[in-house]
Design a protein around this motif. Structure first.
Motif, PDB file in Angstrom:
ATOM      1  N   ILE A 223      -0.960 -21.885 -73.571  1.00 56.60           N
ATOM      2  CA  ILE A 223       0.452 -22.255 -73.724  1.00 56.60           C
ATOM      3  C   ILE A 223       1.261 -20.973 -73.579  1.00 56.60           C
ATOM      4  O   ILE A 223       1.139 -20.065 -74.389  1.00 56.60           O
ATOM      5  N   GLU A 224       2.068 -20.881 -72.534  1.00 55.29           N
ATOM      6  CA  GLU A 224       2.891 -19.690 -72.303  1.00 55.29           C
ATOM      7  C   GLU A 224       4.327 -19.965 -72.731  1.00 55.29           C
ATOM      8  O   GLU A 224       4.992 -20.852 -72.202  1.00 55.29           O
ATOM      9  N   LEU A 225       4.788 -19.203 -73.716  1.00 58.43           N
ATOM     10  CA  LEU A 225       6.160 -19.327 -74.209  1.00 58.43           C
ATOM     11  C   LEU A 225       6.978 -18.163 -73.670  1.00 58.43           C
ATOM     12  O   LEU A 225       6.748 -17.016 -74.038  1.00 58.43           O
ATOM     13  N   ALA A 226       7.912 -18.451 -72.795  1.00 62.06           N
ATOM     14  CA  ALA A 226       8.794 -17.425 -72.236  1.00 62.06           C
ATOM     15  C   ALA A 226      10.150 -17.531 -72.928  1.00 62.06           C
ATOM     16  O   ALA A 226      10.765 -18.600 -72.933  1.00 62.06           O
ATOM     17  N   VAL A 227      10.600 -16.440 -73.534  1.00 61.22           N
ATOM     18  CA  VAL A 227      11.864 -16.457 -74.273  1.00 61.22           C
ATOM     19  C   VAL A 227      12.991 -16.058 -73.327  1.00 61.22           C
ATOM     20  O   VAL A 227      13.059 -14.915 -72.855  1.00 61.22           O
ATOM     21  N   VAL A 228      13.864 -17.017 -73.038  1.00 59.70           N
ATOM     22  CA  VAL A 228      14.920 -16.847 -72.036  1.00 59.70           C
ATOM     23  C   VAL A 228      16.291 -16.951 -72.706  1.00 59.70           C
ATOM     24  O   VAL A 228      16.511 -17.806 -73.563  1.00 59.70           O
ATOM     25  N   SER A 229      17.198 -16.085 -72.320  1.00 58.18           N
ATOM     26  CA  SER A 229      18.560 -16.158 -72.838  1.00 58.18           C
ATOM     27  C   SER A 229      19.211 -17.477 -72.425  1.00 58.18           C
ATOM     28  O   SER A 229      19.086 -17.905 -71.273  1.00 58.18           O
ATOM     29  N   PRO A 230      19.912 -18.158 -73.343  1.00 54.29           N
ATOM     30  CA  PRO A 230      20.588 -19.414 -72.978  1.00 54.29           C
ATOM     31  C   PRO A 230      21.538 -19.253 -71.798  1.00 54.29           C
ATOM     32  O   PRO A 230      21.730 -20.198 -71.027  1.00 54.29           O
ATOM     33  N   SER A 231      22.117 -18.067 -71.644  1.00 54.26           N
ATOM     34  CA  SER A 231      23.038 -17.842 -70.526  1.00 54.26           C
ATOM     35  C   SER A 231      22.332 -17.927 -69.180  1.00 54.26           C
ATOM     36  O   SER A 231      22.951 -18.242 -68.160  1.00 54.26           O
TER      37      SER A 231
END
Length: 204
Positions: free
Chosen positions: A165-173
C-alpha cells in the motif's frame, strides 16, 4: 517512403511495443511502464524515442492482454486489491484519500501496488497516525508531475498480506492541477472512498 505508409508503419510499431510491454507487466510483474516500454523497444530493435507508446496505450494493451489470457484470475485479484484500498482509505479518511493508478483503472497485475494519495498539508500528522496504530511503514520520496512541473512528495509504503500500500502525501492545492478523468472521459484518474466502494459493488 510515402508519408501514409511511414505513418502506418510507425503506428504498427507503437502497437507492437505496447503489446510486448503489456505482456511484461501483466505476466512478469513489471510495474514501471517506462522501463517496460524501453525493454520492449530494445527487443524489437527500435531505437527511436518517438516510436514509444504513451502510458494510455500501455494501459489499453494491458487490459486487452488480461481480457484474453487472464480474465478470471485478473478480476479476482483486482477485486482483492480494491478491497485493500477501500479498507485503508476508510482508515485514513481524515486525510482525504484518493485511489489512483492501475488498481483504479483496472490494469493492475498480480503484484501491483495499491496507490493512494492523501490530500493534506500535514505530512507529520500522517506519520504520527501510522505510529500511533503501530502500522509498520517505509518512507521514501517520489517525484510526480503537477501541470508542467515536477514535485517531490513524501511516500509511506505499508505491507498488508503481501500487498504493498503506497501512501503519497500530496498538497490539496495540487489536486486542482490533476485531472479527475482521462482525456476521453472514460476512466477516473482518481477516486474517493465512495467511488471505490461502487467499483467493488459492481463486481460483487
Amino acid at each position: 517512403m510515402p508519408k501514409e505508409i511511414f505513418s502506418k508503419n510507425h503506428q504498427q510499431m507503437r502497437e507492437r511495443i505496447a503489446q510486448l510491454a503489456a505482456r511484461m507487466i501483466a505476466q512478469d510483474g513489471m510495474q514501471d511502464y517506462s522501463l517496460a516500454k524501453r525493454k520492449a523497444a530494445r527487443q524489437l530493435g527500435v531505437n527511436e524515442i518517438h516510436s514509444l507508446p504513451g502510458n494510455r496505450e500501455i494501459e489499453q494493451a494491458i487490459r486487452a492482454y488480461q481480457d484474453m489470457y487472464q480474465k478470471n484470475d485478473h478480476l479476482i485479484q483486482l477485486q482483492l486489491l480494491r478491497k485493500a484500498a477501500y479498507s485503508y482509505m476508510r482508515l485514513l479518511e481524515k486525510f482525504n484519500p484518493y485511489l489512483v493508478g492501475p488498481v483504479l483503472n483496472g490494469s493492475a497485475s498480480w503484484n501491483s501496488d495499491v496507490n493512494i494519495q492523501l490530500a493534506t498539508e500535514n505530512v507529520k500528522e500522517v506519520e504520527l497516525f501510522l505510529l500511533a496504530r503501530k502500522i509498520p511503514y517505509q518512507s521514501a520520496i517520489k517525484r510526480i508531475k503537477v501541470g508542467i512541473e515536477q514535485h517531490e512528495i513524501p511516500v509511506y509504503k505499508l505491507l498488508e498480506d503481501g500487498v504493498v500500500i503506497e501512501l503519497a502525501v500530496v498538497s490539496p492545492s495540487f489536486m486542482h492541477a490533476m485531472p479527475k478523468a482521462s482525456a476521453g472521459g472514460e476512466a477516473l484518474e482518481r477516486a474517493k472512498v465512495c467511488q471505490v466502494a461502487l467499483l467493488i459493488e459492481q463486481v460483487e
